[in-house]
Design a protein around this motif. Structure first.
Motif: not given
Lengths: 151, 377, 362, 187
Positions: C42-47
């Protein structure tokens, strides 16, 4: 050299050629056989030193193809128009001047491409813009089947 | 197709260390439909073979079927960045042939428009030069300032690029009342913006490293290959038609033909930057002194040139542009030939870029400032 | 569960216990892995999406324009729209490509990025793995990513891709040296490679202040080499669009291209996060020796905010490079590394050793 | 079965599978990538053993270094469409026999060796200890081997440069290359 001087000089130098003042520039009409030698002289003789070939093109006249060379001397800043008529209109041949002025190599390819003039001793005489089986569009008898461009 | 045959022939001859790469016809740095057949060893360019004709439109043939004033319209489409100079060349050629003397006002307007076109073209060249070297921001700086010139063009003649402003005997419309004011505003502003260009790109260490000492073109080669314009002048080839065979209002203005002798990519770059200052200088001399008078002389409805051959040279943003008209006295030309600067300049590329890296090839090609329709015509 | 914005270790510990009460240790581990994995993704996708947006806005600001404005308020949803477009695009594969490797390449690049993210300390107690070799681990796994690029370039069966891959290989291998050596400089100062220890020992002063000039030199070298490692301008030779059309990912489309694209941005985040952790004190607030009241105020700002502020600062710097400088040539890029950065780095390490030995640092 | 066991069998299985694939694949770059998987799985096992330093070294040196170099050389020499030639049956049988013999020998040694727990207390293999051992010159120190290897690597590096340095047949930027661009353009 101003034009009159140049004309006299050229007339003396190239006895076989026809030197006459044109509408704008001095014109030399040479025999096809003398073309290469004339070109070498025009560039090589220090008084002339026509080292800059501005424009090389061909014109399809009813009786022959004419190749026109616009020349300028960077040193003396005089200009001359060299002309040569080919013997045959349908299968025209003249000597190349690409060994004298390098830029002629591609200008001659363009003339070959559009007018079908063959340049003897040209190292790389291929069509430049068009396909091999395309006609020579700048010839007056060229028929454009798709989009008729007629005079 | 001839193309396929050609490739087979070429690959037979290539050295085992080498491989062939097609740069183009669709490639970001050819800026048009140009194909360079590049022979590489690793990153090293051994040979470049330009293949042109992808957008050959047969303008010269078309000209034979249309009237003289119509020819001017087609010249816009060749070197679309120097549209006005091309127009002017044909107009001048026709005027010469007919022995028409145009009013002083026309000469002034044409010269100002010439120099504005040159500025716009050089600005776009500068944008693209930076972009080719990977500095994308230059693109927006250049376009920002070019927009002012295009606005002036639009106000003057309704078009932004394909101006079609010169007609035989003068210009198509008189200048807009705002013209002088806006040009002066532009000059004032652009004089401030030009140093910004230097700050962003010229002074950059990477840029200098990338462009210095590559793409040498000697004076002899420049003349032999007919490389004109800023590219030729970077090698010391004094080829400015504005100086040597002045036309329009150029005899009346003071300006310098910028010459450099080093002949490398950075020199050509510097030279174009200098030319922008020179263009501003020319416009400044003319803009306040545009004489009153007619903007065109009355011409006959059907323009017919006397029999004979006429040649007119002008200096466009990329070099010497020539129009060669053969007339047989009818209402349309017998033969028209356009001597385009890009055509000659392009084929000197191999001379300049062979032995360098691919990245250098891009930089060198960029300083030649090629416009493909200008080559293909 | 005891949510504390200044220290996450209590919260994670409680969560662990809570799971242990309800299921077997094996199941707990699996559940925790899943949670961590999902949060990382999630972090990778959102960031990643955010960084793409930020890049476009930053670049627009440098270029005197607005950037994306149409989708969402100030174009905020633009990258999401782009991502959806990329998802729906047809996946085109060159006819004579090596299918297995062609498909594998983006995953290798992606996996390497994920591996490197595992040790980054986001805040106190918010760190997945705390190896004693933390810094070494990051350099080790990030060196795997280049394999993905090499494979992508080769298996596409495109000459541009191949040249791009070779450039990228030569570049990343060279600059890895500078990255590692500039980190070694700080390891000497910190005396540990464990990232939590490294952060903890910057409590009184960040290493960039603590280590005086050698640390500053190391920071600059790390930024340069880190930018080169991520294949970003002015070192984006591997995908130099004006020379190689798109370099190693010329033949990729749709979601596979998106993977490379995303990996580039996440790599930029990793470089920035490493710079933050090692040089700029990680999640530690800014402290000045004896300014007690100032320090207290600084302490009040949560560590996560500190961390991301610093990271975004470094990322802004890296973006600034890209949108200002022209691209280097391949021989210049290697000259820069081997003739300038490497010798400077080696001397800098000596200098730092001297500083540490003489206890000259703060 | 604990999670550790599952992970171990996963890693071991992938090592075995990819080892076989490495030698059986006919595409050379695929072999290199399978080898990469083998080496990464090995690193995984080191991580499981809490031997982090060695695992990271394995990743840096083998995965990040050697495999990259192998791939690099493949990139320079071969083409996507190339496939390795299948060896003649005679060679295949011989290699199979040699491999079997080697495997048998290894397994036999393993089986015959009596694994007894060491009497000395286990030393924790953290970076601190590794570092100390590396630079200490005492009985268990590795300072001397470390230096000797450095010299060896230096020599290898010099040798590689000498081998790789071709004669400069192409001029550097600024000069014209040996190939005459005018003549060669007719190709």
């Amino acid at each position: 050299m101003i034009n009159e001087e140049l004309q006299a000089y050229l007339a003396g130098k190239f006895s076989n050629a026809e030197v006459k003042p044109g509408k704008q520039y001095l014109e030399i009409l040479v025999q096809a056989a003398d073309l290469h030698e004339t070109a070498v002289q025009l560039k090589g003789v220090p008084e002339l030193s026509f080292d800059y070939l501005i424009c090389l093109t061909g014109v399809d006249y009813p009786e022959s193809m004419q190749i026109v060379y616009h020349l300028e001397s960077v040193k003396h800043r005089h200009m001359v128009v060299l002309k040569v008529n080919t013997a045959d209109r349908v299968d025209p041949k003249v000597d190349t001047v690409s060994d004298v002025w390098q830029t002629a190599k591609y200008h001659e390819r363009e003339v070959y491409d559009l007018l079908g003039v063959k340049f003897n001793h040209h190292t790389d005489l291929r069509r430049l813009f068009l396909d091999d089986d395309y006609g020579f569009p700048l010839r007056k008898d060229f028929k454009d089947e798709v989009r008729i461009v007629e005079r | 197709m001839s193309e396929t045959k050609e490739i087979i022939i070429t690959s037979d001859k290539i050295h085992t260390d080498e491989y062939l790469v097609n740069m183009g016809p669709q490639h970001p740095s050819t800026h048009g439909v140009l194909r360079l057949l590049v022979r590489l060893e690793g990153e090293m360019v051994h040979n470049i073979q330009p293949h042109v004709g992808y957008i050959h439109s047969g303008i010269e043939k078309m000209c034979e079927a249309i009237s003289y004033p119509q020819v001017i319209h087609l010249t816009d489409r060749m070197d679309y960045l120097s549209a006005h100079m091309n127009n002017e060349a044909v107009a001048l050629c026709i005027e010469n042939a007919l022995q028409v003397e145009v009013p002083e006002r026309v000469k002034y307007i044409r010269t100002i428009m010439d120099e504005l076109s040159r500025l716009a073209s050089h600005q776009l060249w500068w944008c693209v030069m930076g972009m080719d070297l990977g500095a994308l921001t230059t693109f927006f700086y250049g376009l920002r300032d070019r927009e002012h010139i295009l606005d002036i063009f639009e106000e003057t003649c309704g078009a932004r690029m394909t101006l079609n402003y010169s007609v035989p005997g003068g210009v198509m419309f008189d200048i807009h009342p705002n013209f002088q004011k806006r040009v002066k505003e532009f000059i004032k502003e652009f004089r401030k913006k030009l140093p910004e260009y230097d700050q962003l790109l010229t002074g950059n260490v990477i840029f200098q490293e990338r462009t210095n000492d590559i793409g040498y073109l000697s004076l002899e080669d420049a003349i032999a290959w007919g490389v004109t314009g800023p590219s030729g002048r970077g090698s010391g080839f004094s080829c400015d038609v504005r100086k040597h065979q002045p036309y329009s209002a150029y005899p009346l203005v003071q300006f310098e033909e910028k010459l450099a002798t080093k002949g490398d990519t950075f020199t050509r770059y510097r030279l174009r930057m200098e030319e922008m200052y020179e263009s501003l200088h020319i416009i400044e001399q003319l803009i306040d002194n545009i004489p009153e008078g007619d903007y065109a002389v009355k011409m006959k409805g059907v323009v017919k040139l006397p029999e004979g051959e006429f040649y007119q040279r002008v200096e466009t943003a990329r070099g010497e542009f020539g129009v060669y008209i053969v007339s047989d006295g009818k209402k349309n030309p017998y033969r028209v030939k356009f001597r385009s600067p890009g055509f000659s300049n392009l084929f000197a590329l191999n001379k300049m870029a062979a032995g360098h890296k691919i990245a250098d090839l891009v930089a060198i090609m960029s300083t030649l400032d090629l416009v493909i329709p200008d080559i293909d015509r | 569960m005891g949510f504390n914005i200044y220290d996450f270790s209590g919260m994670t510990h409680n969560m662990h216990l809570w799971f242990l009460e309800r299921m077997s240790p094996t199941a707990t581990t699996i559940v925790e892995w899943t949670i961590i994995g999902v949060s990382y993704m999630l972090f990778v996708a959102l960031f990643g999406l955010f960084l793409v947006y930020a890049e476009r806005k930053v670049c627009a600001a440098f270029q005197q324009r607005l950037g994306p404005m149409r989708v969402g308020y100030w174009g905020l949803l633009q990258t999401i729209a782009d991502f959806i477009k990329l998802l729906m695009k047809e996946l085109i594969m060159p006819k004579s490509a090596d299918k297995f490797l062609y498909n594998l390449a983006p995953f290798i690049v992606m996996i390497a990025t994920f591996l490197a993210m595992a040790v980054l300390p986001f805040a106190k107690g918010l760190q997945t793995l705390d190896f004693d070799i933390g810094i070494f681990y990051v350099t080790a796994v990030s060196s795997v990513g280049v394999i993905g690029i090499l494979i992508a370039g080769w298996s596409s069966n495109n000459k541009y891709s191949l040249i791009g891959a070779m450039r990228s290989g030569a570049q990343i291998l060279s600059y890895e040296l500078s990255v590692s050596l500039s980190l070694v400089t700080i390891i000497i100062l910190a005396g540990s490679m464990q990232l939590s220890v490294v952060v903890e020992s910057q409590r009184d002063a960040w290493f960039i202040f603590k280590g005086h000039i050698p640390a500053l030199i190391a920071f600059v070298i790390f930024l340069i080499a880190g930018t080169a490692e991520t294949n970003r301008g002015p070192f984006d030779l591997a995908e130099a669009e004006s020379e190689l059309t798109a370099g190693f990912h010329t033949e990729y489309s749709g979601i596979k291209f998106a993977f490379f694209f995303l990996a580039e941005y996440i790599n930029m985040f990793i470089v920035a996060a490493m710079a933050t952790t090692v040089f700029l004190g990680g999640w530690m607030p800014l402290h000045f020796g004896s300014f007690e009241s100032f320090n207290v105020v600084m302490d009040f700002i949560p560590p996560l905010v500190w961390f991301f502020m610093k990271v975004l600062g470094v990322i802004f710097l890296i973006m600034w490079f890209k949108w200002t400088f022209p691209r280097l040539r391949v021989d210049q890029i290697l000259t820069l590394e081997w003739k300038y950065l490497l010798p400077i780095n080696l001397i800098n390490i000596l200098l730092m050793s001297l500083v540490v030995l003489t206890k000259f640092h703060l | 079965m604990t999670l550790n066991d599952i992970m171990f069998y996963l890693f071991a299985g992938s090592i075995l599978t990819f080892s076989v694939l490495t030698v059986t694949s006919r595409r050379i770059l695929r072999s290199a990538v399978y080898l990469l998987f083998v080496l990464v799985s090995t690193a995984g096992i080191y991580f499981m053993l809490n031997y982090n330093f060695l695992a990271a070294v394995q990743l840096t040196v083998y995965a990040g270094g050697i495999i990259v170099l192998i791939i690099f050389s493949i990139l320079l020499t071969s083409h996507v469409s190339e496939k390795a030639v299948v060896a003649p049956v005679r060679q295949q049988i011989f290699s199979a026999l040699a491999t079997a013999a080697g495997a048998a020998l290894t397994i036999l040694t393993f089986l015959q060796y009596a694994f007894t727990p060491s009497a000395s207390p286990a030393v924790e293999a953290n970076v601190h200890n590794v570092g100390l051992a590396l630079v200490s010159y005492g009985r268990d120190g590795f300072a001397l081997p470390f230096e000797v290897i450095s010299i060896l690597l230096l020599a290898a590096m010099v040798g590689a440069i000498v081998l790789a340095k071709k004669e400069k047949h192409l001029a550097t930027a600024g000069n014209q290359p040996k190939i005459n661009p005018d003549n060669s353009s007719k190709s």
